[in-house]
Design an enzyme around this catalytic site. Structure first.
Site, PDB file in Angstrom:
ATOM      1  N   ASN A  47     -56.958  16.066 -27.008  1.00 23.73           N
ATOM      2  CA  ASN A  47     -58.214  17.044 -26.903  1.00 23.73           C
ATOM      3  C   ASN A  47     -59.370  16.139 -27.309  1.00 23.73           C
ATOM      4  OD1 ASN A  47     -57.341  16.778 -29.623  1.00 23.73           O
ATOM      5  ND2 ASN A  47     -58.042  18.603 -30.566  1.00 23.73           N
ATOM      6  N   HIS A  85     -55.406  12.993 -34.471  1.00 18.50           N
ATOM      7  CA  HIS A  85     -56.487  13.025 -33.419  1.00 18.50           C
ATOM      8  C   HIS A  85     -57.340  11.985 -33.713  1.00 18.50           C
ATOM      9  CE1 HIS A  85     -55.526  17.268 -32.396  1.00 18.50           C
ATOM     10  NE2 HIS A  85     -54.977  17.320 -33.710  1.00 18.50           N
ATOM     11  N   PHE A  86     -57.514  11.084 -32.851  1.00 21.62           N
ATOM     12  CA  PHE A  86     -58.414   9.930 -33.321  1.00 21.62           C
ATOM     13  C   PHE A  86     -59.972   9.939 -32.593  1.00 21.62           C
ATOM     14  CE2 PHE A  86     -54.836   6.562 -35.217  1.00 21.62           C
ATOM     15  CZ  PHE A  86     -55.009   7.472 -36.298  1.00 21.62           C
ATOM     16  N   ASP A  97     -51.443  15.707 -38.872  1.00 21.74           N
ATOM     17  CA  ASP A  97     -52.478  16.225 -38.062  1.00 21.74           C
ATOM     18  C   ASP A  97     -53.801  15.659 -38.447  1.00 21.74           C
ATOM     19  OD1 ASP A  97     -53.635  17.881 -36.372  1.00 21.74           O
ATOM     20  OD2 ASP A  97     -53.108  19.960 -37.309  1.00 21.74           O
ATOM     21  N   HIS A 137     -46.697  21.625 -36.963  1.00 19.54           N
ATOM     22  CA  HIS A 137     -47.619  22.221 -37.900  1.00 19.54           C
ATOM     23  C   HIS A 137     -47.092  23.759 -38.143  1.00 19.54           C
ATOM     24  CE1 HIS A 137     -50.471  23.195 -34.693  1.00 19.54           C
ATOM     25  NE2 HIS A 137     -51.170  22.137 -34.833  1.00 19.54           N
ATOM     26  N   HIS A 155     -49.055  23.711 -30.162  1.00 15.12           N
ATOM     27  CA  HIS A 155     -49.905  24.319 -31.072  1.00 15.12           C
ATOM     28  C   HIS A 155     -49.430  25.661 -30.780  1.00 15.12           C
ATOM     29  CE1 HIS A 155     -53.544  24.406 -33.542  1.00 15.12           C
ATOM     30  NE2 HIS A 155     -53.122  25.640 -33.251  1.00 15.12           N
TER      31      HIS A 155
END
Ligand code: DOR
Length: 464
Positions: free
Chosen positions: A111, A79-80, A321, A250, A196
Site C-alpha cells: 500500500n 510498511h516502509f 505491522d 494480525h 488483512h
C-alpha cells in the site's frame, strides 16, 4: 555474471580449504535445531560453514560470551512507504530500524504510492532497495480487481513475497472486498496468500459511530469483533473452495482464534507485538491516537486469547505491522487520524521482555520469528542456524535491561508507542549473511540487503 559466480565459488573453495572464514561468532549460547548449544558459528561467503571454529581463522570475530545467538529474526509484515510516502518512512530508514532491532529480513507491504500491482511496480521497489537496504527484503504484490488475472505470474517474480489482499480499507487505496473480485484473486495463484481481514461493508456502516464520538477509545467499537470475524470466515471459505493456502495477518480477537483453530492445515496465523502488549481501554487513555491501529488493539480478554493461541500453537508467526505515520498526522482528531504505529525496531525487545516475564519461551519466540516464516513461505536458506544456511544471526542479551525511547528510533516518523518502557532482553548485534551490520546500537559497514529467495518463486539456477 556466470563468470563472476564461478570465480567467487573458487575463492570460497580456496578459503574453505585454508579454513579462513569471513566471520566467527564465538562463545555464545546458540539456538540450533538441537536446542541451546554452546558452540561457534563459522561464516564464509554469506553462509554458515561450520559450528565449531577449531582450526579456523577469520577476518572478523564476534565474541558472544554471555549472549544468546538466534537465527536472524524475520519480520513478515512491514510498511516502509517507499515510493510515494517517504515523509513517513523509506527503505533505508526502515531497514536501518530493522537491523538495529535485531531483524535480518523483512516482507514489505504493497500500500505504497503507487500501489504494488505490476511487475514494473515490484521492479521499482527492488531497484530502490538495491544498495540502500540494511537487511534482506521481499515485497508483497497487492491483489486487486485490476491485476487478479495476472497474479499467478506476478506472485512468482523474484523478490515477491506473495500476494496481499486488503478486504477492509486501512491506509491507502488498496481494497478488494467484492465477492467476485476476491474469488478471482484467490483462484489465480498457488502461493500462500496474505490477507488483512476486516469487513469493508460493516466498517462503512459503522464509521458514523467513530465520527459521532470523536473518541479513539471507540476505535475497537467501530472496527468491532464482528468486522474481523466475518471477513476472516469469508476469506477462509473462499480459500477452501479454491484449495488455496492462506495467511491471516494480525489476528486480534478471541473469536477469530477459536475459528482459525479448526483450519490450521492450510491457514496460517500472524499476531503482532502490539496486540500482545497493549490493551484497551488503557492504551487509548495513555497514548491516544498513537495506539490507533487496524485491526484495533482490543480489551484484555482478547490479548489473553492471543497468548493462549501462542501457547496452543495456533499462531505461526509474529509480524510487527510496522506502519509509521508522522506525529503531526497522528495528532489529527480521531477518526481522521491515520491508523498505524512503528514496530520493526521494537519487535524483538518487546518480545524478549515477554520471554523474561515467562509469557513464552525463547524457543517459541525463535519458532515464531525464524522457523515459522521460513516454513510458511518457503524461504531458501533462511530460518535456522545450521551448516549450509544463510549466516543471518541475531545476538541478544537476555539480561540486559534497557529503556525503549523515541530517540532510539531510526524511523522517519521518529516515535514509538513504547517510549519510556523498560524491557529486559536486548539485541546486541545483527549479522546479515555473514556481515555484521549492527552492534551495540550502532550501524556497521554498508547496507548489504538483498532480495530474499523463495522456493516457490522463479528459481535461480545458480542457487543450488
Ligand atoms: O493500522 C494499520 N495501518 N493497519 C494496516 O494494516 C495498514 C497500516 C498502514 O499502512 O498504515
Amino acid at each position: 555474471m556466470k563468470e563472476r559466480i564461478v570465480n567467487d565459488d573458487r575463492d570460497i573453495a580456496r578459503r574453505l580449504a585454508r579454513r579462513h572464514a569471513d566471520l566467527c561468532v564465538t562463545g555464545g549460547t546458540v539456538v540450533t535445531p538441537s536446542g541451546y548449544t554452546p558452540c561457534d558459528i563459522v561464516c564464509l561467503g554469506g553462509k554458515i560453514v561450520a559450528l565449531d571454529a577449531t582450526g579456523w581463522t577469520a577476518r572478523t570475530t564476534l565474541h558472544a560470551l554471555g549472549l544468546h545467538v538466534l537465527p536472524g529474526v524475520i519480520d513478515s509484515q512491514v510498511h516502509f512507504r517507499e515510493p510515494g510516502l517517504t515523509h513517513k518512512e523509506n527503505l533505508e530508514t526502515g531497514t536501518r530500524g530493522a537491523v538495529l532491532g535485531g531483524v535480518t529480513a523483512v516482507f514489505e507491504m504493497p500500500n505504497t504510492n503507487p500501489l504494488t500491482l505490476t511487475a514494473a511496480d515490484l521492479q521499482a521497489k527492488l531497484d530502490r532497495a538495491h544498495g540502500r537496504a540494511w537487511c534482506d527484503y521481499a515485497f508483497y504484490m497487492g491483489g486487486s480487481a485490476v491485476n487478479a488475472e495476472q497474479l499467478a505470474e506476478l506472485e512468482r517474480l523474484p523478490g515477491c513475497a506473495g500476494v496481499k489482499v486488503f478486504m477492509g480499507s486501512s491506509f491507502g487505496d488498496l481494497l478488494a472486498d467484492d465477492e467476485d473480485v476476491l474469488r478471482r484473486i484467490v483462484r489465480h495463484g498457488t502461493r500462500r496468500m496474505a490477507v488483512h481481514a476486516e469487513d469493508e461493508a460493516r466498517l462503512r456502516e459503522r464509521k458514523a459511530l467513530a465520527q459521532a464520538s470523536g473518541d479513539v477509545r471507540d476505535h475497537p467499537v467501530w472496527r468491532d469483533v464482528t468486522s474481523a470475524l466475518t471477513a476472516t470466515q469469508r476469506i477462509v471459505g473462499l480459500a477452501a473452495e479454491a484449495g488455496r493456502r492462506l495467511h491471516v495477518l494480525h489476528v486480534s480477537t478471541a473469536e477469530e482464534m477459536a475459528f482459525l483453530a479448526h483450519h490450521k492445515r492450510r491457514v496460517s496465523v500472524e499476531v503482532t507485538p502490539h496486540h500482545l502488549t497493549l490493551a484497551a481501554p488503557e492504551c487509548y487513555e495513555r497514548l491516544g491516537t498513537l495506539a490507533q491501529m487496524n485491526p484495533p488493539v482490543r480489551e484484555q480478554h482478547h490479548q489473553d486469547a492471543l497468548w493462549r493461541a501462542i501457547r496452543d500453537g495456533i499462531v505461526d508467526v509474529l509480524g510487527s505491522d510496522h506502519a509509521p505515520h508522522t506525529l503531526d498526522e497522528k495528532q489529527q482528531p480521531y477518526p481522521t487520524s491515520p491508523s498505524g504505529m512503528t514496530g520493526v525496531q521494537t519487535l524483538l525487545p518487546i518480545m524478549l521482555d515477554h520471554v523474561h516475564a515467562g509469557r513464552l519461551t525463547l524457543e517459541r519466540l525463535v519458532d515464531l520469528t525464524s522457523a515459522g516464516p521460513a516454513r510458511l513461505f518457503g524461504l531458501a536458506g533462511k530460518g535456522r542456524i545450521a551448516v549450509g544456511y544463510d549466516a543471518d544471526l541475531t545476538l541478544v542479551d537476555l539480561r540486559a535491561r534497557r529503556e525503549i525511547t523515541n530517540r532510539w528510533m531510526a524511523s522517519v516518523a521518529a516515535w514509538t508507542p513504547y517510549h519510556g518502557k523498560s524491557v529486559t532482553g536486548w539485541p546486541m548485534a545483527t549479522v546479515v549473511r555473514g556481515h555484521v551490520v549492527a552492534k551495540d546500537a550502532a550501524l556497521i559497514g554498508e547496507p548489504v540487503g538483498q532480495p530474499i529467495e523463495f522456493l516457490e518463486a522463479t528459481a535461480n539456477p545458480v542457487d543450488f
